[in-house]
Write an enzyme that holds these catalytic residues in place. Structure first.
Site, PDB file in Angstrom:
ATOM      1  N   SER A  46       9.819  44.253  22.335  1.00 43.67           N
ATOM      2  CA  SER A  46       9.540  43.101  22.245  1.00 43.67           C
ATOM      3  C   SER A  46      11.023  41.993  22.209  1.00 43.67           C
ATOM      4  O   SER A  46      10.947  40.909  22.114  1.00 43.67           O
ATOM      5  CB  SER A  46       9.351  42.604  20.545  1.00 43.67           C
ATOM      6  OG  SER A  46       9.897  43.141  19.724  1.00 43.67           O
ATOM      7  N   LYS A  62      18.687  38.472  18.506  1.00 49.90           N
ATOM      8  CA  LYS A  62      17.287  38.455  18.732  1.00 49.90           C
ATOM      9  C   LYS A  62      16.957  37.419  17.598  1.00 49.90           C
ATOM     10  O   LYS A  62      17.424  37.482  16.513  1.00 49.90           O
ATOM     11  CB  LYS A  62      16.645  39.639  18.645  1.00 49.90           C
ATOM     12  CG  LYS A  62      15.113  39.801  18.666  1.00 49.90           C
ATOM     13  CD  LYS A  62      14.511  41.386  18.513  1.00 49.90           C
ATOM     14  CE  LYS A  62      13.095  41.339  18.615  1.00 49.90           C
ATOM     15  NZ  LYS A  62      12.600  42.502  18.445  1.00 49.90           N
ATOM     16  N   SER A 101      10.987  48.339  20.662  1.00 47.29           N
ATOM     17  CA  SER A 101      11.440  47.249  20.942  1.00 47.29           C
ATOM     18  C   SER A 101      12.899  46.835  21.450  1.00 47.29           C
ATOM     19  O   SER A 101      13.161  45.936  21.900  1.00 47.29           O
ATOM     20  CB  SER A 101      10.902  46.261  19.903  1.00 47.29           C
ATOM     21  OG  SER A 101       9.595  46.000  20.200  1.00 47.29           O
TER      22      SER A 101
HETATM   23  N1  GLN Z   1       5.245  47.468  21.483  1.00 48.45           N
HETATM   24  C1  GLN Z   1       5.138  47.669  20.083  1.00 48.45           C
HETATM   25  C2  GLN Z   1       4.261  46.756  19.289  1.00 48.45           C
HETATM   26  O1  GLN Z   1       3.643  45.803  19.934  1.00 48.45           O
HETATM   27  C3  GLN Z   1       6.514  47.817  19.257  1.00 48.45           C
HETATM   28  C4  GLN Z   1       7.081  46.692  18.859  1.00 48.45           C
HETATM   29  C5  GLN Z   1       8.388  46.597  18.110  1.00 48.45           C
HETATM   30  O2  GLN Z   1       9.050  47.764  18.414  1.00 48.45           O
HETATM   31  N2  GLN Z   1       8.727  45.616  17.563  1.00 48.45           N
HETATM   32  O3  GLN Z   1       4.042  46.830  18.082  1.00 48.45           O
END
Ligand code: GLN
Length: 507
Positions: A155, A80, A179
């Site tokens: 994400s 990532k 994420s």
């Molecule tokens: N969807 C969550 C957010 O927008 C989690 C994102 C993540 O785990 N990086 O913060």
């Protein structure tokens, strides 16, 4: 072994060690798939084919000379783009870091390099990991290989799409509020968020430092365990790193696959899709999860309902704590030290250059979170927002502690719904945040949680979440492996979505 890009990483590792395949052959197979399909999928932000082939050649040469190589040597992987990589562009999905080539490797990148893995490229993501669909990337749209009109989750959606489409055998994601687990769930992969502090955060571009953890996104539970073992372990460069031995996980996955769960106590969390809490959940998701629970029971597990009342408050607490920490972490992007710098033409002072850089460098969701977090931390409001949210976090941790008196693991859906259509939630942040309902409690309490595929609803993958006490990541792998094996026995293992669905051929 014929179809390299439809194999598990463990099978690739075996074939490489046996000399049946070279790392160059494996790497080239993935690079060919990327060249053919990534225009459609949009998983990668950066691929350097020459560097990947060179790394693969070096491993093959070392092997030919009889060098002692670890089991992952020669296996390619994707990272990532939040993971800092020496000399390789790293943007965290943001324009503000465009063009930045970091001068060092994140600890996990260095460990994977030392293990002889071959970096295929860096994957797309929501900007600074804020989002659940990868639509907040400043660079491109990433599509779900199961249905290219749909989101790949977020994400870590570039990582999920890459692995599900056969553009990487496995990948690293990061998980702050879900994420790793949610994108794994909606693309039919295994994704594990390790115990907070058990995988080094050194060199991950920080979003919310008390929550961020990196972990594996793979096609099988065994692959996840192998990749997790390679990145785990104490790191003096991360102040919150736990000083404990590298966990034994692959062995647990192998034993779990034997399918004996007798003596295991499983708690089904009422607040996550249970009676009176099913609003917002797809009926198909709840049906697949109920079937998975029945399978665990058929392997000897003792199942009961467990109520965790504070879990209902996880969403508002997370959306105060994470933006608060982000507003502090993102202050370092000032147009001076990294990436983008806008408006420096001699007519403006430093403050103006900084403001212009941030105005153009950050996207709308990142700005929303910085504003929200700054407000929540401001004097006069601090106790009412951040302070309250921290108290809720303690209540959630207590719900887990109480549950562990009764059960060994807690289970739930990973995400309330299957993958939605691209564009459906972009104008509705609250609908986007709702995708995190089931993943947030484990994040806030710092406990490990895995998502493992549990079948399809409307032809789209559903994820089953298994949570365990801190440092009991091995339990997640044991139960996930048992479930995976039982499902394989029932219906045959579908390793890949493929852009056009492929026949099943793990090896
Ligand atoms: N969807 C969550 C957010 O927008 C989690 C994102 C993540 O785990 N990086 O913060």
């Amino acid at each position: 072994m014929t179809d390299v890009t439809n194999s598990s990483a463990a099978d690739l590792s075996t074939a490489l060690q046996a000399g049946e395949l070279s790392s160059v052959e494996v790497t080239r197979a993935y690079l060919d798939r990327i060249a053919a399909d990534d225009d459609t999928i949009g998983a990668y932000l950066h691929v350097d084919a020459d560097a990947a082939l060179k790394a693969a050649e070096d491993i093959d040469a070392a092997r030919a000379k009889g060098a002692e190589l670890g089991p992952l040597a020669g296996v390619p992987l994707a990272l990532k783009d939040v993971v800092v990589t020496e000399g390789v562009p790293t943007t965290s999905g943001s324009k503000i870091l465009e063009g930045w080539r970091p001068p060092y490797d994140a600890t996990l990148a260095a460990r994977l390099k030392a293990a002889g893995t071959v970096l295929l490229g860096k994957t797309n993501m929501d900007e600074f990991a804020m989002g659940s669909s990868t639509e907040n990337s400043a660079y491109k749209v990433t599509r779900n290989p199961w249905d290219t009109d749909r989101i790949p989750g977020g994400s870590s959606g570039g990582s999920s799409a890459a692995v599900a489409a056969g553009l990487a055998p496995w990948a690293i994601g990061t998980d702050t509020g879900g994420s790793i687990r949610q994108p794994a769930a909606v693309t039919g992969l295994v994704g594990h968020k390790p115990t907070y502090g058990s995988v080094s955060r050194y060199g991950l571009i920080a979003f919310s430092s008390s929550l961020d953890q990196a972990g594996p996104m793979t096609r099988t539970v065994l692959d996840a365990a192998l990749l997790h073992e390679a990145i785990a372990g104490h790191d003096p460069l991360d102040s919150t790193s736990i000083d404990s031995p590298v966990p034994v996980l692959a062995e647990c996955a192998r034993r779990g696959a034997e399918g004996d769960l007798s003596g295991l106590k499983v708690g089904v969390v009422t607040e996550l899709g249970g009676d009176g809490h099913s609003e917002g959940y797809d009926p198909g998701v709840l049906a697949r999860v109920a079937e998975a629970v029945a399978l665990l029971e058929s392997m000897g597990a003792e199942v009961r309902q467990v109520s965790c009342p504070a879990f209902d408050l996880a969403l508002p607490a997370y959306y105060l704590i994470a933006p608060s920490e982000a507003s502090s972490n993102l202050a370092r992007f000032d147009g001076v030290r990294f990436g983008l710098r806008v408006g420096e033409d001699g007519s403006r002072d430093l403050d103006e250059v900084m403001a212009l850089t941030r105005e153009q460098g950050f996207g709308p969701e990142v700005k929303r979170r910085i504003i929200l977090g700054t407000y929540a931390l401001s004097s006069g409001y601090y106790e009412a927002y951040y302070g309250q949210a921290q108290k809720v976090r303690t209540l959630i941790t207590r719900d887990f502690t109480t549950a562990w008196d009764e059960v060994d693991v807690l289970v739930s859906p990973t995400s309330p719904t299957v993958a939605w259509n691209i564009g459906d939630r972009v104008d509705d942040p609250v609908a986007m945040y709702a995708a995190d309902l089931c993943t947030l409690p484990a994040s806030l309490a710092g406990v490990p949680a895995i998502s493992v595929p549990c079948g399809l609803s409307d032809g789209l993958p559903v994820g089953f979440q298994i949570m365990a006490p801190a440092l009991a990541d091995d339990r997640c792998y044991r139960v996930a492996a048992a479930l995976e094996a039982a499902q394989d026995a029932a219906r045959g293992h579908v390793l890949l979505a493929g852009i056009a669905p492929k026949e099943n051929s793990p090896s």
